[in-house]
Design a protein around this motif. Structure first.
Motif, PDB file in Angstrom:
ATOM      1  N   MET A   1      28.201  41.454 -10.286  1.00  0.00           N
ATOM      2  CA  MET A   1      26.949  40.976  -9.736  1.00  0.00           C
ATOM      3  C   MET A   1      26.978  41.189  -8.228  1.00  0.00           C
ATOM      4  N   ILE A   2      25.922  41.765  -7.729  1.00  0.00           N
ATOM      5  CA  ILE A   2      25.807  42.017  -6.294  1.00  0.00           C
ATOM      6  C   ILE A   2      25.068  40.848  -5.663  1.00  0.00           C
ATOM      7  N   ARG A   3      25.701  40.265  -4.679  1.00  0.00           N
ATOM      8  CA  ARG A   3      25.061  39.175  -3.935  1.00  0.00           C
ATOM      9  C   ARG A   3      24.357  39.747  -2.714  1.00  0.00           C
ATOM     10  N   SER A   4      23.657  38.868  -2.012  1.00  0.00           N
ATOM     11  CA  SER A   4      22.962  39.321  -0.812  1.00  0.00           C
ATOM     12  C   SER A   4      23.973  39.634   0.282  1.00  0.00           C
ATOM     13  N   THR A   5      23.522  40.406   1.249  1.00  0.00           N
ATOM     14  CA  THR A   5      24.397  40.718   2.372  1.00  0.00           C
ATOM     15  C   THR A   5      24.703  39.458   3.180  1.00  0.00           C
ATOM     16  N   GLN A   6      23.792  38.509   3.139  1.00  0.00           N
ATOM     17  CA  GLN A   6      24.012  37.248   3.844  1.00  0.00           C
ATOM     18  C   GLN A   6      25.218  36.509   3.250  1.00  0.00           C
ATOM     19  N   PHE A   7      25.399  36.603   1.946  1.00  0.00           N
ATOM     20  CA  PHE A   7      26.539  35.966   1.287  1.00  0.00           C
ATOM     21  C   PHE A   7      27.843  36.541   1.833  1.00  0.00           C
ATOM     22  N   ALA A  52      28.256  28.192   8.539  1.00  0.00           N
ATOM     23  CA  ALA A  52      28.503  29.298   7.610  1.00  0.00           C
ATOM     24  C   ALA A  52      28.729  28.768   6.195  1.00  0.00           C
ATOM     25  N   LEU A  53      29.430  27.642   6.052  1.00  0.00           N
ATOM     26  CA  LEU A  53      29.656  27.063   4.725  1.00  0.00           C
ATOM     27  C   LEU A  53      28.354  26.564   4.102  1.00  0.00           C
ATOM     28  N   VAL A  54      27.487  25.970   4.910  1.00  0.00           N
ATOM     29  CA  VAL A  54      26.198  25.497   4.394  1.00  0.00           C
ATOM     30  C   VAL A  54      25.386  26.660   3.831  1.00  0.00           C
ATOM     31  N   LYS A  58      24.398  27.607  -0.160  1.00  0.00           N
ATOM     32  CA  LYS A  58      23.018  27.882  -0.575  1.00  0.00           C
ATOM     33  C   LYS A  58      22.932  29.215  -1.302  1.00  0.00           C
ATOM     34  N   GLU A  59      23.658  30.196  -0.821  1.00  0.00           N
ATOM     35  CA  GLU A  59      23.664  31.509  -1.471  1.00  0.00           C
ATOM     36  C   GLU A  59      24.343  31.444  -2.837  1.00  0.00           C
ATOM     37  N   ILE A  60      25.374  30.632  -2.964  1.00  0.00           N
ATOM     38  CA  ILE A  60      26.064  30.493  -4.255  1.00  0.00           C
ATOM     39  C   ILE A  60      25.140  29.824  -5.270  1.00  0.00           C
ATOM     40  N   LYS A  61      24.369  28.833  -4.825  1.00  0.00           N
ATOM     41  CA  LYS A  61      23.451  28.143  -5.729  1.00  0.00           C
ATOM     42  C   LYS A  61      22.330  29.058  -6.212  1.00  0.00           C
ATOM     43  N   SER A  62      21.867  29.948  -5.345  1.00  0.00           N
ATOM     44  CA  SER A  62      20.797  30.850  -5.768  1.00  0.00           C
ATOM     45  C   SER A  62      21.407  31.930  -6.651  1.00  0.00           C
TER      46      SER A  62
END
Length: 142
Positions: A1-7, A52-54, A58-62
């Protein structure tokens, strides 16, 4: 699975923050802790880690899946190559000329505006930076 670059960016930022916290804790203190030179870098590093952790959580939840388009990959790799060329040419030609060329080529590469505006913005930015840092703050560029 590809995550966002922000992740991935925030994952790298968490690692850098941990390294910076470790380095700022290694600064030797002669005075009290709050008046020592280590408090400001430690504060900034901890703040960067928390933020960065916050964003990372958020990225992990999405559960969104992102696709990497070939043109985005081309722009990313092009920017990396341009940055390495800029770093390579700074010792060879003067900082201001290298920066104007780098900014101008980046503006053209990313198609942000026309050629004349790109040149004016690049030269204007370098002039402002040189005036502020070299004249006001007496910082010498390479």
């Amino acid at each position: 699975m590809i995550r966002s670059t922000q992740f991935y960016f925030n994952l790298i930022l968490v690692g850098i923050s941990i390294i910076l916290i470790n380095q700022s804790l290694n600064i030797h203190v002669k005075d009290e802790f709050l008046s020592s030179p280590k408090i400001f870098p430690l504060f900034l590093s901890i703040t960067m880690l928390i933020l960065a952790l916050v964003i990372l959580f958020k990225e992990i939840k999405s559960k969104e899946v992102y696709n990497i388009l070939p043109e985005n990959l081309l722009f990313f790799l092009g920017f990396i190559i341009l940055t390495f060329l800029y770093i390579f040419f700074i010792p060879i030609i003067k900082f201001s000329f290298a920066t104007v060329a780098f900014l101008f080529i980046c503006f053209i590469f990313f198609k942000t505006t026309n050629i004349w505006k790109s040149m004016v913005i690049s030269v204007g930015f370098v002039i402002v930076i040189v005036i502020i840092f070299e004249r006001v703050f007496n910082i010498i560029f390479p």
